[in-house]
Every structure is written in structure tokens, then in C-alpha cells.
Enzyme design. Structure first.
Site, PDB file in Angstrom:
ATOM      1  N   GLN A  77     -10.707  -5.722  -2.853  1.00 40.86           N
ATOM      2  CA  GLN A  77     -10.961  -6.507  -1.667  1.00 40.86           C
ATOM      3  C   GLN A  77     -12.356  -7.126  -1.791  1.00 40.86           C
ATOM      4  O   GLN A  77     -13.046  -6.874  -2.772  1.00 40.86           O
ATOM      5  CB  GLN A  77     -10.870  -5.643  -0.436  1.00 40.86           C
ATOM      6  CG  GLN A  77      -9.481  -5.032  -0.240  1.00 40.86           C
ATOM      7  CD  GLN A  77      -9.230  -4.530   1.173  1.00 40.86           C
ATOM      8  OE1 GLN A  77     -10.057  -4.639   2.051  1.00 40.86           O
ATOM      9  NE2 GLN A  77      -8.040  -3.949   1.380  1.00 40.86           N
ATOM     10  N   ASN A  80       2.911  -7.975   6.152  1.00 40.51           N
ATOM     11  CA  ASN A  80       2.313  -7.490   4.909  1.00 40.51           C
ATOM     12  C   ASN A  80       3.128  -6.310   4.386  1.00 40.51           C
ATOM     13  O   ASN A  80       3.447  -5.395   5.155  1.00 40.51           O
ATOM     14  CB  ASN A  80       0.880  -7.020   5.170  1.00 40.51           C
ATOM     15  CG  ASN A  80       0.303  -6.247   3.989  1.00 40.51           C
ATOM     16  OD1 ASN A  80      -0.075  -6.858   2.989  1.00 40.51           O
ATOM     17  ND2 ASN A  80       0.265  -4.924   4.081  1.00 40.51           N
ATOM     18  N   GLU A  81       3.469  -6.341   3.133  1.00 36.09           N
ATOM     19  CA  GLU A  81       4.217  -5.230   2.501  1.00 36.09           C
ATOM     20  C   GLU A  81       5.280  -4.713   3.461  1.00 36.09           C
ATOM     21  O   GLU A  81       5.311  -3.513   3.799  1.00 36.09           O
ATOM     22  CB  GLU A  81       3.268  -4.115   2.031  1.00 36.09           C
ATOM     23  CG  GLU A  81       2.324  -4.612   0.942  1.00 36.09           C
ATOM     24  CD  GLU A  81       1.575  -3.532   0.175  1.00 36.09           C
ATOM     25  OE1 GLU A  81       1.646  -2.337   0.544  1.00 36.09           O
ATOM     26  OE2 GLU A  81       0.901  -3.892  -0.811  1.00 36.09           O
ATOM     27  N   TYR A 111      -1.273  -3.635  -8.048  1.00 37.73           N
ATOM     28  CA  TYR A 111      -2.444  -2.787  -8.333  1.00 37.73           C
ATOM     29  C   TYR A 111      -2.178  -2.027  -9.621  1.00 37.73           C
ATOM     30  O   TYR A 111      -1.029  -1.762  -9.956  1.00 37.73           O
ATOM     31  CB  TYR A 111      -2.649  -1.777  -7.191  1.00 37.73           C
ATOM     32  CG  TYR A 111      -3.113  -2.425  -5.900  1.00 37.73           C
ATOM     33  CD1 TYR A 111      -4.445  -2.775  -5.732  1.00 37.73           C
ATOM     34  CD2 TYR A 111      -2.217  -2.674  -4.866  1.00 37.73           C
ATOM     35  CE1 TYR A 111      -4.884  -3.367  -4.559  1.00 37.73           C
ATOM     36  CE2 TYR A 111      -2.647  -3.267  -3.687  1.00 37.73           C
ATOM     37  CZ  TYR A 111      -3.981  -3.609  -3.527  1.00 37.73           C
ATOM     38  OH  TYR A 111      -4.423  -4.200  -2.377  1.00 37.73           O
ATOM     39  N   GLU A 147     -10.033  -6.582   4.591  1.00 38.64           N
ATOM     40  CA  GLU A 147      -9.226  -5.811   5.540  1.00 38.64           C
ATOM     41  C   GLU A 147     -10.113  -4.915   6.396  1.00 38.64           C
ATOM     42  O   GLU A 147     -11.203  -4.521   5.967  1.00 38.64           O
ATOM     43  CB  GLU A 147      -8.228  -4.956   4.735  1.00 38.64           C
ATOM     44  CG  GLU A 147      -7.299  -4.127   5.600  1.00 38.64           C
ATOM     45  CD  GLU A 147      -6.114  -3.545   4.820  1.00 38.64           C
ATOM     46  OE1 GLU A 147      -6.098  -3.622   3.581  1.00 38.64           O
ATOM     47  OE2 GLU A 147      -5.195  -3.012   5.488  1.00 38.64           O
ATOM     48  N   GLU A 189      -2.577  -9.693  -3.051  1.00 34.30           N
ATOM     49  CA  GLU A 189      -3.386  -8.492  -3.298  1.00 34.30           C
ATOM     50  C   GLU A 189      -3.250  -8.178  -4.767  1.00 34.30           C
ATOM     51  O   GLU A 189      -2.134  -8.065  -5.279  1.00 34.30           O
ATOM     52  CB  GLU A 189      -2.888  -7.302  -2.469  1.00 34.30           C
ATOM     53  CG  GLU A 189      -3.171  -7.446  -1.005  1.00 34.30           C
ATOM     54  CD  GLU A 189      -2.790  -6.219  -0.178  1.00 34.30           C
ATOM     55  OE1 GLU A 189      -2.810  -5.088  -0.709  1.00 34.30           O
ATOM     56  OE2 GLU A 189      -2.457  -6.418   1.001  1.00 34.30           O
TER      57      GLU A 189
HETATM   58  O1  AHR Z   1      -5.669  -3.053  -0.282  1.00 28.31           O
HETATM   59  C1  AHR Z   1      -5.312  -1.795   0.198  1.00 28.31           C
HETATM   60  C2  AHR Z   1      -3.875  -1.730   0.659  1.00 28.31           C
HETATM   61  O2  AHR Z   1      -3.010  -1.875  -0.432  1.00 28.31           O
HETATM   62  C3  AHR Z   1      -3.401  -2.784   1.618  1.00 28.31           C
HETATM   63  O3  AHR Z   1      -3.713  -2.476   2.931  1.00 28.31           O
HETATM   64  C4  AHR Z   1      -1.925  -2.752   1.425  1.00 28.31           C
HETATM   65  O4  AHR Z   1      -1.312  -3.989   1.691  1.00 28.31           O
HETATM   66  C5  AHR Z   1      -1.738  -2.324  -0.022  1.00 28.31           C
HETATM   67  O5  AHR Z   1      -0.835  -1.319  -0.164  1.00 28.31           O
END
Ligand code: AHR
Length: 513
Positions: A355, A178-179, A258, A26, A308
């Protein structure tokens, strides 16, 4: 207690899509600018501004797919900004990741579509583009697809040729935002279903103009059941959503996950195990998304993409470009996520660790004049033999550790049991490849691996992280410490291999069957 890993060759799960070993790159912090793109900076060897030390490390992983330009960045990005002579490209502030605030420079647009495609070409990797839904429109998305993929004579294909690419880039994967429940527009699931329908309708229309109808469209899902179900239900009310239907719109549904527990390098025993428990939720996210698809798009082969995933420690914040230390603990959690994804090879079509460089659970770190691999990189390197092989059902019988309240944004419930050994296996051309991790922080384990075959030869066995503390993190000077060591398991020849797995280690065994 005996620890056993049984590899059921009679029970193949499906082909492990190589794209499961993909990454997200990103425009955030030092991922693209600094980590991949350095322009005219002559402190490292470059090709067209792309740093070759990073490229060489990523090439060794056989990086299969790269998602770009975000992340949240994507829904405030206009692809035409990143074309043409660099000095004439507009400088912009992107709404996310503090670009244009304090010490974080504005987006220079020096790295755009052509630079990204060149990077993919250098790596032999598939591009996966995220289009701007939150602040864009379908026209802009279709123009991007035309610019990248069309092989006729239009204004956009001439523009591509003027920018140095006569031939189309043939980008297959297109993410519709995205999201979009968050940074990508804060839509409700029903609103997003309508946005998705619009974008996918036009991209699919463009796809039909192309003789090969090769675009694969990715819808934004969520780890919660309710988003996926409401989105799919609303979409199903309006259109056919899956492959094989009259006007199918979706090829993949994506989720993000995450996790963290404690800080990057300081964690108690309890936090050590809690992080591993949380990593194991990725498999559950996939199962939930698969159930929603089964309910609202039965009989289709829509795949699930975890585009992600990774560890996001509290140290990784806006102001430091989401950088954190990358430890052995993080790498062990990545191994267990990859085992879970391999085990779900029948439904998982891609995954992208977040990432690629410098940001979050990165694979490569850089400073101005060098690049080095993280412990998680070594896990990807050890696991790469699974790419494209057939996953075999793998049953692990191991001690578990109870972890209290792993809670997350949709559950705060009580106790979770973390298996202290995780494993996965795959087969290709007469060879079975087994990866396994002993997640116990302090105790070594003897693991008995059984493979359904009465004539097994051991090709090769390697171990990562044996004897290293879980909080050890990679730096420019210590990266060698995380490289694999050859080990000598005991091969009984009848399908039983006994291996000593040091505390907090990941192993790879290659067996001829
Ligand atoms: O990877 C960091 C961020 O995490 C990304 O930009 C987003 O899609 C997610 O919330």
C-alpha cells in the site's frame, strides 16, 4: 551467456496508462492514520491534518491514482460517517483489520471523503473509490457518486458545499466492491454478477444524468480463471457488459496478487528466486483475465486493473497492522512486475501497489516525526518516465534460473524458469526509455541493449541498489543508500548500448533516437 535486450521500435504495444503506477491507501494499521493523516499532531508540518512529508515524497512520484478506502475495509464502510465536524463523527469498529480489538483503536472517521479528496488535490492524483457491496446497498453507492460528482442543486450537493466543496470532485473510477469472493461478501461468481449488475445499473443510471457520462466502473475479478469466466458468463446472460453496447456496465475488470517466499529479511537463495518467480505471475494473471474477457466480452475495450499487488511477508500480520521490512529483494520484484505491466500496455489500464504508506510493500514509511522512501519507492521513481509513453515490444535473451514448485492457491505445479534479466521500454518525443533489472543475486551481468535506430545518443543512465545486499531494508537513517547512482554505459552510437548491471540491480537508460 550474452545477455541481450532488444527494443523493437517498429512494434509499439500501446500507451502505458499512467495509472499503472497507482497505489492503494486503506484504513488499515498506520497507512491512513499516522502515515497520511495526523490531525492536530504538531510533530510534523501538516495541511488540514495531512502530513506534508508524506505528501512531498508522493508528489515526486507523480502519483497518478489512489484507491481508497480499501481493501476489505471498503465493504464495511459507510461514507456518510466520514463527513461534517470531526468531533461529531461516529466512532465505529470496522470488521476488518482488528479495529476495536486489543490495542487497535476504533475507526474515528476523522479521515473521510473530503480529506481524501483534499489529499488527491494536493498530489494531483485521480481518486478511485471502492463502494460498499458486502454490507451496503446501491442507493448508498449512488448517493456517494452524487455527493462527489453532481453539479446540480440537491440535498447532497448542498451537504458537500457545507463541508467546504462547492465544486464537484469529479471522481472517475468507482470499484463495485472489493474481493467480493472473500471479505467483500463471500459471494459466488454468479451472486456477485447479480450484485454487480444492480450496483452498476444504478451508477450507470446516475452517470447518464450527468451530461458527460464519465464514471468508469470496475468489477471485482480474481486470479483464477474460473471466477472470471463464471462471473462474466453470468453477467453476459443478463446484460451487455462492455463499452459500445446498448447499456454497458463495465469498464475494467480487476485482479489482486500478493506473493512471498521465506520471510521479509531472512531467505535462502532458493526463496530469493522463488519470490521473483511469484512476482512474475502478475503478468500471467493479466493474460488470463484478458483471455476471459476475449471469450465473454469480445470486441470490447474493457481494461484490466491490478488494483492490489505486492509482497506480503509472513511478518505482516493483523496485530502489527500488516507492517514488514522493505528490502532490496522486494524492490527488484516490483521492478519486474512493472516491466510485465508495461509489456501489457494494450490491456492494463491501472495497477495499485499495496500500500502507499507503512503497510505491506509500501512506498513511504513514517514514524512520529519523519517520513522516508523505501527501496520500492526508488523503483517507482526510476520508472515514472514510462508513464503515458508508448510501450515498445522488448525481447530479453538472458540466462534463466529454474525454481521448484512456485505453487499458489490454484496450482502446485513443478518448475518455473525465472529470467535473470527483465526489461521494458517505452518511447515519447524522440526518446526511448529502457528499464532493466539484473535479478541474479550474486553475479554482475554485461547487458547489450539494442534499439532500432542507427543514431542513438545517451541522455542519462542510472542504477539502483548496485552492491547492496538483497536483504537490506530501509529505515529512517539509511534511506540514502537506496537512491540512484549515475552510470556510464558504452554507447556505440548505432543503436547498441552496453551496460554493466551489478548483481541485484535495477537500471534506467534514457536514449535520444
Ligand atoms: O492490502 C491488504 C488487504 O489485502 C486488502 O484489504 C484486501 O483487499 C486484500 O486481501
Amino acid at each position: 551467456m550474452q545477455t541481450e535486450v532488444h527494443v523493437a521500435r517498429h512494434d509499439p504495444v500501446g500507451r502505458i496508462d499512467p495509472n499503472v503506477y497507482g497505489q492503494l491507501s486503506e484504513h488499515l494499521g498506520r497507512c491512513i492514520y499516522g502515515g497520511i493523516w495526523v490531525g492536530d499532531d504538531d510533530r510534523v508540518p501538516t495541511e488540514d491534518g495531512i502530513r506534508m512529508d508524506t505528501v512531498e515524497l508522493l508528489r515526486d512520484l507523480n502519483t497518478p491514482v489512489l484507491r481508497w478506502p480499501g481493501g476489505c475495509f471498503a465493504d464495511d464502510y459507510h461514507w456518510t460517517d466520514g463527513l461534517g465536524p470531526r468531533e461529531a463523527r461516529p466512532r465505529r469498529r470496522n470488521m476488518w483489520w482488528t479495529q476495536g480489538r486489543d490495542n487497535v483503536p476504533e475507526e474515528s472517521n476523522a479521515f473521510g471523503t473530503e480529506e481524501f479528496m483534499h489529499l488527491c488535490e494536493m498530489l494531483g492524483t485521480e481518486p478511485y473509490l471502492a463502494v460498499n457491496v458486502g454490507a451496503g446497498n446501491p442507493d448508498e453507492a449512488v448517493d456517494w457518486a452524487e455527493y462527489c460528482n453532481y453539479d446540480g442543486d440537491t440535498e447532497l450537493t448542498r451537504l458537500r458545499a457545507d463541508n467546504g466543496s462547492e465544486e464537484p470532485h469529479n471522481a472517475t473510477y468507482w470499484g463495485i466492491g472489493n474481493e467480493n469472493w472473500g471479505c467483500g461478501g463471500r459471494f459466488s461468481p454468479e451472486e456477485y454478477a447479480e450484485q454487480f449488475r444492480r450496483y452498476a445499473n444504478y451508477l450507470r443510471g446516475f452517470d447518464r444524468v450527468m451530461a458527460d457520462e464519465s464514471l468508469e466502473l470496475v468489477a471485482c475479478g480474481h486470479i483464477t480463471d474460473s471466477w472470471n469466466r463464471r462471473f462474466l458468463e453470468h453477467l453476459a446472460e443478463c446484460v451487455s457488459i462492455g463499452q459500445g453496447t446498448v447499456y454497458n456496465l463495465m469498464d475494467h475488470l480487476s485482479v489482486h496478487r500478493y506473493h512471498h517466499a521465506g520471510s521479509d529479511t531472512e531467505f535462502t537463495d532458493d526463496q530469493y528466486y522463488r519470490l521473483l518467480a511469484r512476482a512474475q505471475q502478475v503478468g500471467e494473471d493479466v493474460d488470463r483475465a484478458a483471455e476471459a474477457l476475449e471469450l465473454f466480452a469480445p470486441g470490447t475495450d474493457i481494461g484490466i486493473i491490478v488494483d492490489e499487488w505486492g509482497v506480503w511477508h509472513p511478518e505482516a500480520v493483523f496485530d502489527n497492522g500488516l507492517e514488514q521490512a522493505n528490502t532490496v529483494r522486494d524492490a527488484l520484484s516490483a521492478a519486474s512486475v512493472l516491466d510485465d505491466l508495461n509489456e501489457r500496455a494494450d490491456v492494463v489500464t491501472m495497477a495499485n501497489i499495496a500500500q502507499t504508506v507503512n503497510v505491506l510493500q509500501c512506498l513511504v514509511q513514517t514514524d512520529e516525526d519523519s517520513a522516508w522512501p523505501t527501496p520500492t519507492y526508488q523503483v517507482f521513481d526510476l520508472y515514472k518516465r514510462h508513464m503515458g509513453a508508448t510501450a515498445l515490444r522488448t525481447v530479453v535473451d538472458s540466462e534463466v534460473r529454474a525454481v521448484k514448485s512456485i505453487g499458489n492457491e490454484f496450482s502446485t505445479d513443478g518448475e518455473h524458469e525465472v529470467p535473470l534479466v527483465t526489461a521494458s521500454a517505452s518511447e515519447r518525443d524522440g526518446r526511448v526509455y529502457v528499464t532493466l533489472s539484473n535479478l541474479h543475486r550474486d553475479d554482475a551481468r554485461e547487458v547489450t541493449v539494442t534499439v532500432e535506430s542507427d543514431d542513438v545518443k545517451l541522455d542519462d543512465a542510472q542504477a539502483l541498489f548496485g552492491g547492496l545486499p538483497a536483504d537490506l531494508y530501509s529505515t529512517e537513517t539509511n534511506a540514502e543508500r537506496f537512491t540512484p547512482e549515475r552510470i556510464e554505459p558504452e554507447n556505440h552510437g548505432d543503436g547498441t548500448v552496453v551496460v554493466d548491471a551489478p548483481a541485484g540491480s535495477t537500471l534506467g537508460l534514457s536514449l535520444q533516437v
